[in-house]
Design an enzyme around this catalytic site. Structure first.
Site, PDB file in Angstrom:
ATOM      1  N   THR A 155       0.845  -1.199   0.000  1.00  0.00           N
ATOM      2  CA  THR A 155       0.000   0.000   0.000  1.00  0.00           C
ATOM      3  C   THR A 155       0.879   1.247   0.000  1.00  0.00           C
ATOM      4  O   THR A 155       2.031   1.177   0.412  1.00  0.00           O
ATOM      5  CB  THR A 155      -0.864  -0.052   1.286  1.00  0.00           C
ATOM      6  OG1 THR A 155      -1.787  -1.104   1.126  1.00  0.00           O
ATOM      7  CG2 THR A 155      -1.599   1.229   1.579  1.00  0.00           C
ATOM      8  N   ARG A 183     -14.849  -7.072   0.869  1.00  0.00           N
ATOM      9  CA  ARG A 183     -14.052  -6.761   2.064  1.00  0.00           C
ATOM     10  C   ARG A 183     -13.660  -5.266   2.048  1.00  0.00           C
ATOM     11  O   ARG A 183     -13.346  -4.715   1.003  1.00  0.00           O
ATOM     12  CB  ARG A 183     -12.807  -7.644   2.067  1.00  0.00           C
ATOM     13  CG  ARG A 183     -11.875  -7.428   3.267  1.00  0.00           C
ATOM     14  CD  ARG A 183     -10.554  -6.856   2.844  1.00  0.00           C
ATOM     15  NE  ARG A 183      -9.656  -6.627   3.948  1.00  0.00           N
ATOM     16  CZ  ARG A 183      -8.581  -5.853   3.883  1.00  0.00           C
ATOM     17  NH1 ARG A 183      -8.259  -5.274   2.745  1.00  0.00           N
ATOM     18  NH2 ARG A 183      -7.823  -5.675   4.926  1.00  0.00           N
ATOM     19  N   THR A 204      -0.231   1.282   6.895  1.00  0.00           N
ATOM     20  CA  THR A 204      -0.211   0.117   6.013  1.00  0.00           C
ATOM     21  C   THR A 204      -0.165  -1.124   6.892  1.00  0.00           C
ATOM     22  O   THR A 204       0.145  -1.039   8.076  1.00  0.00           O
ATOM     23  CB  THR A 204       0.991   0.164   5.038  1.00  0.00           C
ATOM     24  OG1 THR A 204       0.926  -0.974   4.176  1.00  0.00           O
ATOM     25  CG2 THR A 204       2.324   0.166   5.772  1.00  0.00           C
ATOM     26  N   VAL A 206      -2.147  -5.070   7.865  1.00  0.00           N
ATOM     27  CA  VAL A 206      -3.394  -5.834   7.778  1.00  0.00           C
ATOM     28  C   VAL A 206      -4.548  -4.931   8.227  1.00  0.00           C
ATOM     29  O   VAL A 206      -4.618  -4.519   9.389  1.00  0.00           O
ATOM     30  CB  VAL A 206      -3.300  -7.116   8.636  1.00  0.00           C
ATOM     31  CG1 VAL A 206      -4.627  -7.864   8.631  1.00  0.00           C
ATOM     32  CG2 VAL A 206      -2.170  -8.006   8.120  1.00  0.00           C
ATOM     33  N   GLY A 207      -5.435  -4.630   7.277  1.00  0.00           N
ATOM     34  CA  GLY A 207      -6.501  -3.652   7.522  1.00  0.00           C
ATOM     35  C   GLY A 207      -7.360  -3.981   8.727  1.00  0.00           C
ATOM     36  O   GLY A 207      -7.762  -3.080   9.476  1.00  0.00           O
TER      37      GLY A 207
HETATM   38  N1  ASP Z   1      -3.935  -1.961   4.711  1.00  0.00           N
HETATM   39  C1  ASP Z   1      -4.242  -2.560   3.434  1.00  0.00           C
HETATM   40  C2  ASP Z   1      -5.481  -3.373   3.561  1.00  0.00           C
HETATM   41  O1  ASP Z   1      -5.623  -4.123   4.513  1.00  0.00           O
HETATM   42  C3  ASP Z   1      -3.160  -3.427   2.891  1.00  0.00           C
HETATM   43  C4  ASP Z   1      -1.785  -2.825   2.927  1.00  0.00           C
HETATM   44  O2  ASP Z   1      -1.498  -1.950   3.712  1.00  0.00           O
HETATM   45  O3  ASP Z   1      -0.966  -3.214   2.112  1.00  0.00           O
HETATM   46  O4  ASP Z   1      -6.304  -3.309   2.679  1.00  0.00           O
END
Ligand code: ASP
Length: 281
Positions: A155, A183, A204, A206-207
């Site tokens: 991201t 999602r 950035t 895991v969302g």
């Molecule tokens: N935060 C983003 C998500 O979970 C992924 C990422 O940061 O690469 O969609």
């Protein structure tokens, strides 16, 4: 004037030394040209400019080079927050546009400022954003091999502090990869991208973990309430650790302090103040 950008996470175990070098070079090119832009533009205009460049670089998981979801379709999310007006706008799960951050920009003056799915894509078309495939062969290959890339996320984000001391934050993502269609990513929520007069943060990782801990919102709120930037990060990341969360964040506060932290090695980031360039190694 200060600027910090991120390009998600880098995994030593699954990414090559050449990729690392390429990402470092891309960050340096983008942050120096964005800093030049910041000399004549606001923090708000600059975060959009920087994130659009990061979206255009296929090395990163945003715009061109975005991850593919479990049904084979790319859906992207992006948001902007202006610390001065404290307005937030974003798109969630938008399809086939070159620069999702530019659609978020278009939505910024609107009453309805966060659009999702088909509504976001329709808004983009109605506002002159042509159909553009952001798929690259490498992502299709990963998809076909069903390689989950949850820990190699890329991201992008930017926080800018302009000559007037104004702060803005922008974030854009292609998501985790292989997610269930529908999602919702943190990147177009205030957990993943938040700014006010005291601080701006872009996340950035895991969302789901970022939303559970409300990472960006908490850091900004703590600084607004008087905590210094390092302690605001440390406390928030301690709370993230309680859920074994995976995230990184970049920030600039109202005093011009630039900070970043990641829960795992290592977030891809670069910062620049016109003379000193800092980059992940
Ligand atoms: N935060 C983003 C998500 O979970 C992924 C990422 O940061 O690469 O969609």
């Amino acid at each position: 004037m200060k600027l910090i950008i991120h390009g998600g996470f880098f995994s030593e175990s699954s990414q090559s030394a050449e990729t690392k070098l390429a990402k470092q070079e891309a960050l340096k090119r983008i942050i120096t040209s964005s800093y030049e832009f910041l000399r004549a533009h606001s923090a708000f205009e600059t975060v959009i400019h920087a994130v659009a460049q990061l979206e255009d670089d296929p090395l990163f998981n945003a715009g061109t080079g975005s991850q593919i979801q479990s049904d084979g379709v790319i859906r992207m999310s992006a948001s902007i927050m202006d610390g001065v007006s404290q307005r937030f706008s974003g798109v969630i799960n938008i399809e086939e546009v070159k620069n999702p951050i530019r659609v978020a920009e278009k939505l910024f003056p609107a009453d309805d400022r966060v659009l999702g799915g088909a509504g976001a894509t329709r808004f983009a078309r109605e506002n002159g954003f042509p159909v553009f495939s952001t798929e690259i062969p490498q992502r299709r290959k990963e998809y076909e091999e069903k390689k989950r890339a949850a820990k190699v996320t890329g991201t992008v984000g930017c926080v800018a502090f302009d000559a007037k001391g104004h702060i803005a934050a922008a974030t854009s993502t292609g998501g985790k990869g292989f997610e269930i269609p529908g999602r919702i990513s943190d990147s177009a929520t205030t957990a993943g991208n938040y700014a006010n007069g005291f601080c701006g943060v872009s996340c950035t990782g895991v969302g789901e973990d970022i939303v559970s801990t409300a990472v960006a919102t908490k850091i900004v709120t703590r600084i607004s309430d008087g905590m210094d930037i390092e302690n605001a990060f440390r406390k928030t990341f301690a709370e993230l650790k309680e859920i074994d969360g995976f995230a990184g964040a970049i920030a600039i506060d109202h005093k011009g302090n630039v900070f970043h932290l990641d829960s795992h090695p290592s977030m891809v980031f670069a910062s620049y103040d016109g003379s000193t360039f800092n980059c992940f190694d």
